[in-house]
Design an enzyme around this catalytic site. Structure first.
Site, PDB file in Angstrom:
ATOM      1  N   GLU A  99      -4.190   3.417   6.804  1.00 17.53           N
ATOM      2  CA  GLU A  99      -4.033   3.274   5.350  1.00 17.53           C
ATOM      3  C   GLU A  99      -4.542   4.554   4.683  1.00 17.53           C
ATOM      4  OE1 GLU A  99      -5.177  -0.525   3.664  1.00 17.53           O
ATOM      5  OE2 GLU A  99      -5.830   0.479   1.827  1.00 17.53           O
TER       6      GLU A  99
ATOM      7  N   CYS B 275     -10.526   0.257   3.842  1.00 10.92           N
ATOM      8  CA  CYS B 275      -9.850  -0.128   5.090  1.00 10.92           C
ATOM      9  C   CYS B 275      -9.170   1.092   5.700  1.00 10.92           C
ATOM     10  CB  CYS B 275      -8.823  -1.228   4.827  1.00 10.92           C
ATOM     11  SG  CYS B 275      -9.605  -2.790   4.424  1.00 10.92           S
TER      12      CYS B 275
ATOM     13  N   ARG C 203       0.824  -1.221   0.000  1.00  8.64           N
ATOM     14  CA  ARG C 203       0.000   0.000   0.000  1.00  8.64           C
ATOM     15  C   ARG C 203       0.853   1.265   0.000  1.00  8.64           C
ATOM     16  NH1 ARG C 203      -2.124  -3.309  -1.461  1.00  8.64           N
ATOM     17  NH2 ARG C 203      -3.728  -4.612  -0.584  1.00  8.64           N
TER      18      ARG C 203
END
Ligand SMILES: Cc1cc2nc3c(=O)[nH]c(=O)nc-3n(C[C@H](O)[C@H](O)[C@H](O)COP(=O)(O)OP(=O)(O)OC[C@H]3O[C@@H](n4cnc5c(N)ncnc54)[C@H](O)[C@@H]3O)c2cc1C
Length: 301
Positions: A291, A221, A171
């Site tokens: 995130e 998320c 990510r």
């Protein structure tokens, strides 16, 4: 500086005090002082140069599906690329503009029987946002398949970054937190696959997505998965499903989704995020990391 501000105001298409709530999937956040949605690189480059000269922060926004904007807004220039090009070649090369919706890039690849990025089916947002944050599922991210990325640097110059310099990890790419570089386009290299196997993988991904809260105002998320663990599982173990602060709630369906129940402020969401981090740390000894990217909060990450 004053002159730069005056010229910035005159850029064609420039919006002022544009609410960012309507440009993000959390549907919260205040206005951007300057907001430019454009596919013209010369205009964008000029706007970036003027904003720098006026000492304003610059950030790019794609689909707004991975950001939380402060209630006070963003005191600078937001660049939104509204380009939609997606070219595919017979050798499996896909060259797309950053503003292209990611699902279009994925569908185009699948339609030509190119394999690799089926895991990205159903991820909202733009191609540029997906490249910047290496969006993905199941251990894969879109930036793994990038061979190069073209971007605008802090001086408003167009540059190309080869794969080796993307700094790809879970990510993350070097573009995720930078406020200086704006991805304009990217090239992916895929390979030819079996249509049956591609469709089977798509079906599996769609089924796996079934657990996600439908139509919720959220940014996917909220936390990255810690090594060898799942943030959602940890938050659930800490007994936080359904936990509410103001209008922000830990989704009762999936604990790693923090949702705006309709009345949340960015502050509610930030407080809930930090409460979840503190509880998981205190109860389970694991430090969660966001995130989602913060915009307009000081200090910016
Ligand atoms: C329901 C839902 C499900 C989701 N599922 C997933 C999932 O399975 N996997 C996953 O990884 N993510 C998921 N997400 C999060 C999000 O969709 C992805 O991270 C997506 O790639 C973000 O793209 P965006 O265009 O919306 O980026 P934005 O939210 O607009 O921006 C995110 C970050 O990228 C930067 N950025 C955006 N465009 C550019 C650009 N052109 N140049 C440089 N930087 C840029 C921004 O400045 C910001 O830092 C989900 C979100 C939602 C709402």
């Amino acid at each position: 500086m004053q002159n730069a501000l005056q010229q910035l105001r005159k850029i064609p298409g420039m919006l002022f005090d544009e609410s960012l709530a309507k440009h993000t999937t959390f549907q919260v956040g205040g206005p951007a002082s300057f907001f430019l949605s454009s596919n013209d690189v010369t205009t964008i480059s000029q706007a970036v140069r003027l904003a720098r000269a006026a000492e304003l922060p610059v950030a790019s926004l794609g689909g707004g599906s991975n950001v939380l904007v402060a209630d006070a807004g963003f005191p600078g220039l937001i660049i939104h690329l509204d380009s939609t090009r997606c070219d595919v070649r017979e050798d499996g090369t896909i060259d797309a503009d950053a503003g292209t919706v990611l699902s279009r890039v994925v569908r185009t690849a699948i339609g030509k029987n190119f394999t690799g990025i089926e895991f990205a089916v159903g991820i909202p947002g733009s191609f540029g946002g997906a490249l910047a944050g290496n969006a993905g599922t199941g251990g894969h991210g879109i930036a793994e398949y990038a061979t190069s990325v073209t971007y605008l640097d802090a001086q408003g110059e167009v540059r190309t970054c080869a794969k080796a310099d993307l700094d790809v990890s879970y990510r993350y790419t070097r573009f995720k937190y930078t406020e200086t570089d704006i991805i304009l386009s990217g090239t992916l290299q895929l390979t030819t696959g079996s249509p049956t196997e591609i469709q089977a993988r798509v079906k599996e991904v769609v089924e796996r997505r079934g657990w996600q809260p439908k139509g919720a105002w959220c940014a996917g998320c909220a936390f990255k998965n810690p090594a060898n663990n799942h943030a959602g599982k940890l938050i659930d173990q800490a007994g936080l499903k359904g936990k509410k602060i103001g209008g922000a709630m830990v989704s009762p369906e999936h604990a790693n989704f923090i949702v705006n129940t309709g009345t949340a402020t960015a502050e509610d969401i930030v407080i809930l995020i930090s409460y979840v981090k503190q509880q998981v740390r205190d109860q389970l000894g694991v430090q969660l990391e966001e995130e989602v990217r913060y915009l307009g909060f000081a200090p910016s990450n």
